[in-house]
Scaffold this motif. Structure first.
Motif, PDB file in Angstrom:
ATOM      1  N   UNK A 283      38.524 -23.193 -63.414  1.00  0.00           N
ATOM      2  CA  UNK A 283      37.073 -23.284 -63.308  1.00  0.00           C
ATOM      3  C   UNK A 283      36.522 -24.456 -64.095  1.00  0.00           C
TER       4      UNK A 283
ATOM      5  N   UNK B 155      26.564 -18.562 -62.980  1.00  0.00           N
ATOM      6  CA  UNK B 155      27.168 -17.351 -62.422  1.00  0.00           C
ATOM      7  C   UNK B 155      28.446 -16.996 -63.166  1.00  0.00           C
ATOM      8  N   UNK B 156      29.243 -18.023 -63.477  1.00  0.00           N
ATOM      9  CA  UNK B 156      30.502 -17.748 -64.149  1.00  0.00           C
ATOM     10  C   UNK B 156      30.327 -17.367 -65.599  1.00  0.00           C
TER      11      UNK B 156
ATOM     12  N   UNK C 176      34.558 -22.035 -54.789  1.00  0.00           N
ATOM     13  CA  UNK C 176      33.662 -21.611 -55.862  1.00  0.00           C
ATOM     14  C   UNK C 176      32.659 -20.577 -55.365  1.00  0.00           C
ATOM     15  N   UNK C 177      32.228 -20.756 -54.130  1.00  0.00           N
ATOM     16  CA  UNK C 177      31.275 -19.810 -53.566  1.00  0.00           C
ATOM     17  C   UNK C 177      31.913 -18.434 -53.416  1.00  0.00           C
TER      18      UNK C 177
ATOM     19  N   UNK D 262      29.311 -31.555 -58.796  1.00  0.00           N
ATOM     20  CA  UNK D 262      29.465 -30.910 -57.506  1.00  0.00           C
ATOM     21  C   UNK D 262      28.153 -30.231 -57.187  1.00  0.00           C
TER      22      UNK D 262
ATOM     23  N   UNK E 215      34.424 -17.251 -55.151  1.00  0.00           N
ATOM     24  CA  UNK E 215      34.601 -16.683 -56.480  1.00  0.00           C
ATOM     25  C   UNK E 215      33.264 -16.191 -57.035  1.00  0.00           C
ATOM     26  N   UNK E 216      32.194 -16.955 -56.800  1.00  0.00           N
ATOM     27  CA  UNK E 216      30.871 -16.528 -57.277  1.00  0.00           C
ATOM     28  C   UNK E 216      30.501 -15.194 -56.644  1.00  0.00           C
TER      29      UNK E 216
ATOM     30  N   UNK F  86      24.287 -23.715 -60.902  1.00  0.00           N
ATOM     31  CA  UNK F  86      24.379 -22.351 -60.365  1.00  0.00           C
ATOM     32  C   UNK F  86      25.742 -21.754 -60.655  1.00  0.00           C
ATOM     33  N   UNK F  87      26.798 -22.515 -60.355  1.00  0.00           N
ATOM     34  CA  UNK F  87      28.142 -21.967 -60.550  1.00  0.00           C
ATOM     35  C   UNK F  87      28.436 -21.727 -62.017  1.00  0.00           C
TER      36      UNK F  87
ATOM     37  N   UNK G 286      36.368 -27.334 -52.435  1.00  0.00           N
ATOM     38  CA  UNK G 286      36.151 -26.735 -53.745  1.00  0.00           C
ATOM     39  C   UNK G 286      34.892 -25.883 -53.745  1.00  0.00           C
ATOM     40  N   UNK G 287      33.874 -26.415 -53.103  1.00  0.00           N
ATOM     41  CA  UNK G 287      32.591 -25.712 -53.064  1.00  0.00           C
ATOM     42  C   UNK G 287      32.744 -24.337 -52.425  1.00  0.00           C
TER      43      UNK G 287
END
Lengths: 321, 287, 429
Positions: A116, A133-134, B26-27, A124, B29-30, A129-130, B22-23
């Motif tokens: 991560x 969230x993480x 990540x989505x 990116x 996983x989110x 947001x990511x 990747x996006x």
């Protein structure tokens, strides 16, 4: 006289670590040390007072028979608590469970955290947001997470079961916390859901600290992505990864809140960790001496792991030179 | 990659592919991470009689904000939130103020027994905190600071100080010493060097230990239950435990309280985001 | 920007000491005496306490009573901490899992010198007896509950089971099997016959109740020898295991559920029967699932004895701490207010519980309506004993929990599991 065992223990630690002192001496600029002491002293004082002191008491308690009775006399009984402990069948179960719990968690944290951190270091779309969230699961307390997952693990009302059933993956509902075979995994999932952000955030800030020039210089030399990763990123991150691994191991090893609230030791002791057993022994069976003995066992295990860390981190430093 | 430079690339470029791949990952996983929180939220807006329907629904038939109203109109709960916020902020600031110079001292100075100090920092995290419950109770009662905010602050500062020191020390370690030597040559005092030159370079580190201390302080449960017994001083985690009664668990309030107590730390983290952008620290070191 | 942060830090540090010491225990004025009462829970029932405190403070000028509470899960831990510091609050609530232990630690005061003549007779003998350890009263019961069997009358009627309710454990098993209904044939019932849960420290209460309804307790009260592996115990556990495993009349996963979950499941119409405290009725009313329900005394095993004694108790008593600086005042609070009809009636009505006082139970109309006569009957028997008042009662609960889990998972037969429990108990008693 009564403090003797604890003092002996600390003396032993001091001698062990003093040997490494010489290796620690890097060339440092000549300057007056007073400011250094002023900087360092408050923190060390606070820690010695509030952690060191109770810790010494805890170690001492492990050699005593502690009763809760009013006006009690605390008797010195030597290694009796330890002997009792090692003959206790639940002890070996708890040690095994603790190791399973910790090693699984730490491995998961490191791998996921690193991936991560790498992914969210670059620019990116939706990076904020990511990242947010993480980080969210870590913002919840162990008790809250335990209760939310207990609710998610209710066999008849579980949304997970619902989805798995509609996908046809399972026919009968999964029982998660009710079966000794699946209880530990269920607790692990809940625990790791909450705690993975730590490794992520530390590794991310570690990545931030790698000077951009190193990558630029490599680009000029025409290095490929893989080469940049293995020659720059990994060596720079090695010491931080090792540090995170050590700290994560120790913290997970002494962690208590979530496993206790979720299962209180679990069906047939299948989720009884060393820490939950310490708590049960102290606050349910009122055996504080034996609980202290078990805590000392935890301390010893952590200490051995720390020694291993120091060995590997020396090697990593040597590699970096 | 330095994200200060934005480069325009054609859409079907290998770099864009990698990024969009990747996006998507990540989505996914989110979504996995948000799943329990979404279920908690859905549970919190369901009326009590819909919670135990075998027919599991994500959208309630009669959604209600009753659970949130219960939390926000309850002065006790609001007091808990304010307490937690205050105590967490203060203890985090204290941790930063104590840990940063300490990390610098360990990093830059050759101190007698400096290694022992570091060992102590690591060693004090090896002991299970549950064994500290009774000693702390006795200690705080003896010092007559039981049932004060100070008790809450002390227990937080003490447990997050070691890691914070170690963390910021490793940040200091990675700053080359040439910078300080150059400044010394220019006639800066040691303290001046520390405050004006070195400190700004470890802002990412400071932000990291801020987040670490703040989040852990926010979530702390075991000692918050131990060191205060007055309702006026309690923290939100204790308030959460209260929803587990002897005869039943108030699931709705539990979920709404969990979600509500999630928000302040999140907001603070988002405000701290700027310190996690590279370029703040890199490029400051001129060789 | 650096300046602003430094300013912020300084401000915080400046205010911190002022705030930090706020909230400390203020030393009361010279003449004031403050009594501390410690209990778990909050919400309903607090009004009753406040009213009782107000009355007491009017009768005793110069005395204030303060209450502090903690959540149910933290109560025992708090008691342990207090005892370690030997500074318990003046009055503490006590229940079956704590009274034996804390009397053995010397935490609680023998109330004999403080109790007026005839006070004891105002209580049901069994209720009075709960906080009596080694023949001396260490507390005064102020609330209780009966363990009965609730059942869904509508489901019974639809399944063709006698809506009068089961009288023996054989009836229970038959009704459970009949009420487990799988309409769409997908292997998972939409309706279950019996709700069950063993996932926490209170999970073994049900086994204890069924054993007791058949005339046997977990442990012999006089010798403290284990009796859970006697035929009554084996039959009781076998019935529960069969319901869960053989007949699958219970929703899967009972070993992982908190014992309060089965109340909520029943209240929401997931199943036909649940054993538990009469307070479940409050959950049923709150759930408003719209079905007709009733309750019977806990069914007994007709192979053994015709007892119909109902289940074991769930009492709570007020005790006085041995380290209290004002024991006479604390005891007075109990005798004058907390053990008197006004408080007990108000409190038990608010919490939907059984009053231990004869006058309240027989004259107050609240306890003659609905199912109350059934509940009251369960608790008015003379030797309505609960748990042995032994200091190691919590270890007994862990031993029983292990036995139940092993039997349910099939790791041991019921007899083996209970024999092992008996051996473990006899070793530590």
């Amino acid at each position: 006289m009564r403090e003797l065992p604890a003092c002996a223990f600390f003396l032993f630690c001091f001698i062990l670590t003093y040997g490494y002192d010489r290796e620690m001496m890097k060339p440092k600029p000549l300057r007056s040390n007073t400011l250094g002491y002023i900087f360092v002293l408050p923190t060390l004082l606070v820690i010695m007072l509030f952690i060191g002191f109770p810790m010494v008491r805890g170690i001492n308690d492990s050699f005593r028979d502690i009763e809760l009775t009013s006006g009690r006399e605390v008797k010195y009984i030597g290694f009796e608590n330890f002997r009792n402990l090692f003959q206790d069948p639940v002890f070996s179960i708890s040690v095994r469970n603790s190791f399973i719990f910790v090693i699984t968690s730490v491995s998961f944290h490191l791998v996921l955290g690193f991936l991560l951190a790498l992914a969210l270091d670059r620019s990116i779309v939706g990076r904020l947001f990511f990242r947010t969230v993480n980080l969210m699961p870590w913002a919840m307390s162990g008790v809250a997470v335990a209760m939310i997952w207990i609710w998610m693990y209710h066999p008849q009302l579980s949304p997970i079961n619902d989805i798995l059933k509609s996908l046809g993956i399972i026919k009968k509902e999964l029982v998660y916390l009710a079966d000794p075979k699946s209880a530990m995994i269920s607790v692990l999932i809940a625990h790791n859901w909450r705690t993975f952000p730590f490794a992520f955030i530390v590794l991310l800030s570690g990545l931030q600290m790698i000077p951009g020039q190193l990558y630029e210089a490599a680009d000029i030399d025409g290095a490929s992505g893989a080469q940049k990763f293995f020659r720059i990123t990994i060596p720079q991150m090695l010491s931080i990864v090792l540090t995170v691994a050590l700290l994560d191991f120790m913290w997970t090893f002494v962690y208590f809140d979530l496993p206790w609230v979720m299962t209180k030791g679990g069906p047939i002791n299948s989720t009884h960790l060393m820490t939950t057993y310490v708590y049960e022994m102290a606050f349910r069976f009122y055996k504080f001496g034996k609980a202290a003995a078990l805590s000392v066992c935890i301390l010893v295990i952590n200490f051995i792991v720390a020694m291993v860390y120091i060995y590997f981190s020396r090697k990593a430093e040597a590699m970096n030179e | 990659m330095n994200n200060n430079t934005v480069q325009r690339r054609p859409f079907f470029n290998p770099r864009n592919f990698k990024n969009s791949y990747l996006f998507i990952l990540l989505l996914i996983w989110a979504a996995v991470v948000l799943f329990p929180l979404l279920w908690a939220f859905v549970t919190s807006i369901k009326p009590a009689n819909e919670l135990f329907k075998l027919d599991i629904r994500w959208i309630p038939e009669h959604p209600t904000l009753k659970n949130y109203r219960k939390v926000f109109t309850d002065p006790v709960m609001m007091r808990y939130l304010v307490n937690t916020l205050g105590v967490s902020l203060i203890s985090t600031v204290i941790v930063i103020v104590l840990a940063t110079p300490c990390g610098y001292g360990f990093s830059r100075y050759r101190l007698k027994g400096g290694n022992v100090g570091l060992t102590i920092l690591i060693a004090c995290q090896m002991f299970p905190p549950i064994m500290f419950i009774v000693p702390y109770f006795l200690l705080l009662k003896g010092l007559h600071i039981y049932n004060t905010y100070l008790a809450l602050i002390i227990t937080r500062v003490v447990f997050y100080l070691p890691f914070s020191t170690l963390m910021i020390k490793s940040f200091f370690d990675s700053i080359p010493r040439d910078l300080e030597e150059a400044a010394t040559v220019d006639g800066c005092t040691q303290l001046g060097i520390f405050i004006r030159i070195i400190l700004p370079l470890v802002l990412t580190g400071v932000a990291t230990i801020f987040i670490f201390s703040f989040l852990n302080s926010w979530n702390e449960f075991l000692f918050s239950v131990t060191v205060v017994s007055k309702d006026a001083l309690r923290t939100i985690t204790v308030g959460l435990a209260k929803t587990k009664g002897q005869y039943g668990i108030d699931w709705g309030t539990l979920m709404s309280l969990s979600i509500t107590s999630l928000l302040p730390p999140l907001i603070i983290f988002m405000l701290m985001q700027q310190y996690f952008i590279k370029g703040l620290t890199a490029g400051a070191v001129k060789t | 920007m650096g300046r602003k942060w430094i300013l912020f830090v300084l401000l915080v540090l400046l205010f911190a000491p002022m705030l930090a010491l706020a909230g400390g225990d203020q030393e009361a004025a010279q003449e004031q005496v403050t009594l501390q009462l410690f209990r778990w829970g909050s919400g309903p029932g607090k009004a009753a306490y406040d009213a009782a405190f107000a009355r007491f403070e009017m009768d005793h000028p110069g005395v204030t009573v303060e209450m502090s509470d903690v959540s149910w899960g933290e109560f025992v831990d708090s008691m342990v901490k207090f005892q370690m510091a030997e500074s318990l609050p003046d009055i503490v609530a006590q229940y079956d899992a704590t009274i034996g232990s804390f009397v053995s630690f010397g935490s609680l005061l023998d109330l004999t010198p403080y109790l007026p003549e005839g006070f004891k007779e105002e209580f049901y003998p069994g209720q009075w007896d709960h906080p009596v350890v080694n023949g001396k009263p260490y507390g005064v019961t102020f609330r209780n509950g009966a363990h009965v069997l609730f059942y869904n009358v509508d489901m019974f009627r639809d399944a063709g089971v006698d809506p009068k309710g089961p009288a023996t454990t054989k009836d229970v098993v038959e009704a459970a099997i009949a009420c487990t209904v799988d309409n769409n044939g997908d292997g998972t019932p939409e309706q279950y016959g019996y709700m069950d849960a063993y996932g926490d420290e209170e999970g073994y209460h049900q086994l204890r109740s069924y054993m007791y309804a058949s005339g046997r307790n977990l442990v012999n009260f006089d010798t403290m020898e284990a009796t859970m592996n006697m035929p009554e115990g084996i039959a009781a556990l076998q019935m529960l295991v069969d319901l869960n495993v053989k007949h699958k009349a219970v929703p899967a996963g009972a070993l992982g559920k908190a014992h309060t979950l089965r109340n909520e499941e029943f209240a929401n119409g997931l199943g036909a029967m649940v054993e538990g405290g009469n307070w479940i009725e409050a959950s049923i009313r709150d759930a408003a699932a719209g079905f007709e329900y009733s309750a019977v005394l806990l069914p007994y095993n007709s192979d053994f004895v015709d007892t119909q004694m109902g289940g074991s108790a769930a009492f709570v008593a007020h005790s006085v701490a041995a380290n209290s600086e004002h024991p006479e005042l604390a005891a007075a609070l109990i005798v004058e207010q907390l053990g008197e009809a006004e408080f007990i009636a108000e409190y038990c009505e608010a919490r939907n519980l059984l009053p231990p006082r004869i006058d309240v139970a027989t004259t107050n109309p609240y306890w003659s309506k609905g199912l109350w006569p059934v509940y009251v009957k369960a608790t008015t028997v003379p030797n309505y004993h609960a748990l042995p008042k032994h200091p190691k009662v919590v270890e007994l609960s862990k031993i029983m929990r292990l036995a139940i889990e092993k039997a349910m998972m099939g790791q041991a037969t019921v007899k083996e599991a209970l024999d092992e429990a008996a051996v473990s108990w006899n070793k530590i008693k």
